[in-house]
Write a protein that holds these residues in place. Structure first.
Motif, PDB file in Angstrom:
ATOM      1  N   THR A 143      42.757  51.324  51.719  1.00 54.12           N
ATOM      2  CA  THR A 143      42.116  50.398  51.570  1.00 54.12           C
ATOM      3  C   THR A 143      41.910  48.912  52.133  1.00 54.12           C
ATOM      4  O   THR A 143      42.450  48.841  52.148  1.00 54.12           O
ATOM      5  N   VAL A 144      40.622  49.356  52.205  1.00 50.41           N
ATOM      6  CA  VAL A 144      40.583  47.695  53.140  1.00 50.41           C
ATOM      7  C   VAL A 144      39.789  46.695  52.468  1.00 50.41           C
ATOM      8  O   VAL A 144      39.677  46.418  51.548  1.00 50.41           O
ATOM      9  N   ALA A 145      40.403  45.401  52.962  1.00 54.34           N
ATOM     10  CA  ALA A 145      40.770  44.366  51.736  1.00 54.34           C
ATOM     11  C   ALA A 145      39.393  44.057  51.050  1.00 54.34           C
ATOM     12  O   ALA A 145      39.149  43.394  50.242  1.00 54.34           O
ATOM     13  N   GLY A 146      38.120  43.818  52.338  1.00 55.30           N
ATOM     14  CA  GLY A 146      36.962  42.975  52.390  1.00 55.30           C
ATOM     15  C   GLY A 146      35.780  43.655  51.350  1.00 55.30           C
ATOM     16  O   GLY A 146      35.356  43.673  50.940  1.00 55.30           O
ATOM     17  N   VAL A 185      37.184  45.583  48.309  1.00 55.14           N
ATOM     18  CA  VAL A 185      37.217  46.298  46.880  1.00 55.14           C
ATOM     19  C   VAL A 185      37.987  45.026  46.418  1.00 55.14           C
ATOM     20  O   VAL A 185      38.217  43.742  47.496  1.00 55.14           O
ATOM     21  N   PRO A 186      38.319  44.502  44.546  1.00 52.15           N
ATOM     22  CA  PRO A 186      37.823  43.011  44.642  1.00 52.15           C
ATOM     23  C   PRO A 186      39.844  43.304  44.567  1.00 52.15           C
ATOM     24  O   PRO A 186      40.672  43.641  44.395  1.00 52.15           O
ATOM     25  N   PHE A 187      39.946  41.917  45.476  1.00 50.38           N
ATOM     26  CA  PHE A 187      41.471  41.943  46.864  1.00 50.38           C
ATOM     27  C   PHE A 187      42.555  40.570  45.563  1.00 50.38           C
ATOM     28  O   PHE A 187      41.477  39.418  45.878  1.00 50.38           O
ATOM     29  N   PHE A 188      43.683  40.473  44.958  1.00 48.44           N
ATOM     30  CA  PHE A 188      44.187  39.105  45.014  1.00 48.44           C
ATOM     31  C   PHE A 188      45.640  39.386  44.838  1.00 48.44           C
ATOM     32  O   PHE A 188      45.777  39.022  44.229  1.00 48.44           O
ATOM     33  N   LEU A 189      45.688  39.780  46.191  1.00 50.96           N
ATOM     34  CA  LEU A 189      47.059  39.779  46.952  1.00 50.96           C
ATOM     35  C   LEU A 189      47.301  38.357  47.552  1.00 50.96           C
ATOM     36  O   LEU A 189      46.682  37.902  48.248  1.00 50.96           O
ATOM     37  N   GLY A 190      48.530  38.354  48.272  1.00 51.05           N
ATOM     38  CA  GLY A 190      49.265  36.842  48.538  1.00 51.05           C
ATOM     39  C   GLY A 190      50.594  37.001  48.376  1.00 51.05           C
ATOM     40  O   GLY A 190      50.896  37.736  48.832  1.00 51.05           O
ATOM     41  N   ALA A 230      38.091  28.035  42.674  1.00 52.89           N
ATOM     42  CA  ALA A 230      38.034  29.274  42.215  1.00 52.89           C
ATOM     43  C   ALA A 230      39.929  29.861  41.582  1.00 52.89           C
ATOM     44  O   ALA A 230      39.214  31.275  40.341  1.00 52.89           O
ATOM     45  N   ALA A 231      40.712  29.215  41.696  1.00 51.30           N
ATOM     46  CA  ALA A 231      42.155  29.791  41.167  1.00 51.30           C
ATOM     47  C   ALA A 231      41.942  29.325  39.752  1.00 51.30           C
ATOM     48  O   ALA A 231      42.367  30.074  38.532  1.00 51.30           O
ATOM     49  N   CYS A 232      41.273  28.059  39.632  1.00 54.66           N
ATOM     50  CA  CYS A 232      41.372  27.658  38.015  1.00 54.66           C
ATOM     51  C   CYS A 232      40.222  28.321  37.186  1.00 54.66           C
ATOM     52  O   CYS A 232      40.811  28.758  36.288  1.00 54.66           O
ATOM     53  N   ARG A 233      39.199  29.069  37.686  1.00 52.46           N
ATOM     54  CA  ARG A 233      38.615  30.037  36.750  1.00 52.46           C
ATOM     55  C   ARG A 233      38.813  31.115  36.305  1.00 52.46           C
ATOM     56  O   ARG A 233      38.750  31.519  35.710  1.00 52.46           O
ATOM     57  N   ALA A 234      39.706  31.946  37.872  1.00 46.53           N
ATOM     58  CA  ALA A 234      40.347  32.713  37.509  1.00 46.53           C
ATOM     59  C   ALA A 234      41.745  32.941  36.636  1.00 46.53           C
ATOM     60  O   ALA A 234      41.881  33.867  35.692  1.00 46.53           O
ATOM     61  N   THR A 260      36.795  33.741  49.289  1.00 47.70           N
ATOM     62  CA  THR A 260      36.112  35.477  49.498  1.00 47.70           C
ATOM     63  C   THR A 260      36.529  35.932  47.928  1.00 47.70           C
ATOM     64  O   THR A 260      35.901  37.450  48.054  1.00 47.70           O
ATOM     65  N   THR A 261      37.316  35.363  46.826  1.00 50.98           N
ATOM     66  CA  THR A 261      37.208  36.291  45.747  1.00 50.98           C
ATOM     67  C   THR A 261      35.779  35.424  44.846  1.00 50.98           C
ATOM     68  O   THR A 261      35.442  34.077  44.822  1.00 50.98           O
ATOM     69  N   THR A 262      34.825  36.781  43.863  1.00 50.29           N
ATOM     70  CA  THR A 262      34.128  36.305  43.801  1.00 50.29           C
ATOM     71  C   THR A 262      33.592  36.423  42.147  1.00 50.29           C
ATOM     72  O   THR A 262      34.786  36.902  41.770  1.00 50.29           O
ATOM     73  N   ALA A 263      33.169  35.956  41.050  1.00 51.90           N
ATOM     74  CA  ALA A 263      33.205  35.573  39.706  1.00 51.90           C
ATOM     75  C   ALA A 263      33.079  37.195  39.234  1.00 51.90           C
ATOM     76  O   ALA A 263      33.596  38.289  38.684  1.00 51.90           O
ATOM     77  N   GLU A 264      32.542  37.781  40.277  1.00 52.30           N
ATOM     78  CA  GLU A 264      32.649  40.066  40.239  1.00 52.30           C
ATOM     79  C   GLU A 264      33.918  40.758  40.349  1.00 52.30           C
ATOM     80  O   GLU A 264      33.919  40.947  38.758  1.00 52.30           O
ATOM     81  N   ASP A 265      34.806  39.821  41.093  1.00 48.14           N
ATOM     82  CA  ASP A 265      35.787  40.169  41.081  1.00 48.14           C
ATOM     83  C   ASP A 265      36.480  40.282  39.959  1.00 48.14           C
ATOM     84  O   ASP A 265      37.658  41.038  39.491  1.00 48.14           O
TER      85      ASP A 265
END
Length: 452
Positions: A64-67, A69-74, A362-366, A434-439
């Motif tokens: 699975t290519v990170a870029g 799909v919705p990607f939230f790994l850390g 972005a993290a706060c919104r998520a 790199t995380t979008t609102a859609e993700d």
């Protein structure tokens, strides 16, 4: 055909000198279940180059290519945008093929790059000095513990429950051979960090306290009281940073009087790369520089007064008698250090602060959106770009289900801490530029469906 220049009598003579009965005795530290007793039967003895290329390509397509799909790994490795110019510059022959700069007169470019890297890392970590990089963050963490033992002449290290468990595992592996005593614990799934407990655990035998900043759950604590408590007991405070972009927004550990600061530099200039190679960061107070592992590049002038660069301190075993070395880890991931330095140079201080601000917003919104999912609780109250959620059910099966749907939802604490039932429902979520609102909306909708 393999070329084996040594005869059996040659091998027997060498085994006799080192006191081993057989070659197998050299691998006693490897669990027997992990050793091969013969060839790997699933692999053919030979194949054409074309067949191998096709087979490997087919295997690669299963990833699975990170870029894509919705990607939230850390949890210690983060997906950030790396400018194309970084890869372009590290591919230049004079950098790509460079080796250890033993001869400074023909390695000025490499030495200058490492000198600039040291300056960037020292400013980022808030330390007086920084070395010319380490292997990676986990081994840099262990090297700091060993450094504290040499400085304090004490052998008990207290490791925060918020320290990444992989870093703890590396430290435990190395401590088996040095005699260091490590006090460890699992984190509590709470908004509070364990700073007060760490302070209470410090005694006269403590060489150092190791704390991650932000910690494995994403929590951020003021380290100043912990530093004061360490110094009152003649111990050192070691701070570990796994997400260096955070230091564009929060106070550096060095500014809070940490004695040694180490970290993982992967976030800047280095892609995820299946887990490596990465690059370790290490800085400390000036008075401890001679106990620091690795090597240092310094600026000088030549006989004609022209600016030049040299290896000023080289205390690793490649450069010094082994018994006097401060470390026997030879690799300093020089090409990854170059990538880090190029990315930092492209950003500059203002750019790094702006990037950090984008990550945090972005993290706060998520976090706000995901906390609205029924049954989901936001554990982390203070965070940078990574936070922990508590699900109403065990997190690992949820992560697997979402992965099957093409959503990489985060890292489950049950994976990091198997057997710790109190952590089983925890999910670490990382959000970057790199995380979008859609993700985020895709993850939230999927969680609502799976948890319904």
């Amino acid at each position: 055909m393999r070329y084996l220049p040594l005869t059996q009598p040659d091998r027997d003579a060498m085994l006799a000198v080192i006191g081993a009965g057989s070659i197998d005795d050299l691998f006693v530290d490897v669990p027997e279940a992990a050793r091969l007793s013969g060839p790997i039967h699933d692999l053919p003895n030979h194949a054409s180059e074309l067949a191998v290329e096709r087979h490997m390509t087919a295997l690669a397509r299963q990833n699975t290519v990170a870029g894509e799909v919705p990607f939230f790994l850390g949890a210690g490795a983060y997906r950030h945008h790396v400018p194309a110019s970084v890869d372009h510059l590290i591919q230049r022959g004079e950098f790509l093929t460079a080796y250890t700069p033993y001869q400074p007169e023909i390695a000025q470019g490499t030495l200058q790059m490492l000198f600039e890297f040291q300056t960037q890392v020292a400013r980022l970590l808030g330390t007086d000095v920084a070395n010319a990089s380490m292997y990676d963050g986990s081994t840099a963490c262990w090297e700091a513990i060993g450094m504290a033992r040499r400085i304090t002449r004490k052998g008990k290290a207290i490791l925060s429950g918020g320290l990444h468990p992989h870093y703890v595992s590396v430290a435990k592996t190395m401590a088996k051979y040095t005699g260091d005593h490590l006090e460890t614990a699992a984190p509590a799934l709470t908004a509070e960090t364990d700073v007060d407990a760490l302070i209470a655990a410090i005694d006269g035998d403590t060489s150092c306290v190791v704390v991650q900043y932000p910690d494995i759950l994403g929590r951020i604590a003021d380290l100043t009281p912990l530093a004061d408590a360490c110094h009152a007991n003649k111990a050192l405070l070691i701070a570990v940073v796994t997400e260096p972009v955070a230091l564009g927004a929060i106070t550096s550990p060095g500014e809070m009087d940490a004695d040694i600061v180490v970290g993982e530099g992967q976030s800047l200039g280095v892609g995820l790369q299946f887990g490596g190679p990465y690059v370790g960061l290490m800085g400390c107070k000036d008075k401890y520089i001679r106990q620091m592992p690795g090597r240092f590049c310094g600026e000088t002038v030549d006989a004609e007064g022209r600016r030049g660069f040299v290896l000023t301190l080289s205390t690793r075993e490649q450069h010094i008698r082994r018994e006097k070395a401060t470390s026997n880890i030879c690799t300093n991931s020089g090409l990854c250090a170059l990538a880090f330095s190029i990315h930092m140079t492209l950003l500059g201080e203002a750019g790094l602060r702006r990037l950090a601000g984008i990550n945090h917003a972005a993290a706060c919104r998520a976090a706000d959106r995901l906390a609205k999912v029924r049954g989901v609780e936001l554990v982390t109250e203070t965070f940078f770009n990574e936070f922990t959620l508590k699900l109403p059910v065990e997190a690992r099966p949820v992560v697997r289900t979402l992965a099957d749907r093409g959503i990489l939802a985060g890292v489950s604490l049950g994976r990091l801490y198997p057997g710790e039932d109190a952590l089983a429902n925890g999910l670490i979520v990382a959000v970057t530029e790199t995380t979008t609102a859609e993700d985020v909306e895709t993850l939230a909708a999927a969680l609502e469906e799976v948890l319904a």
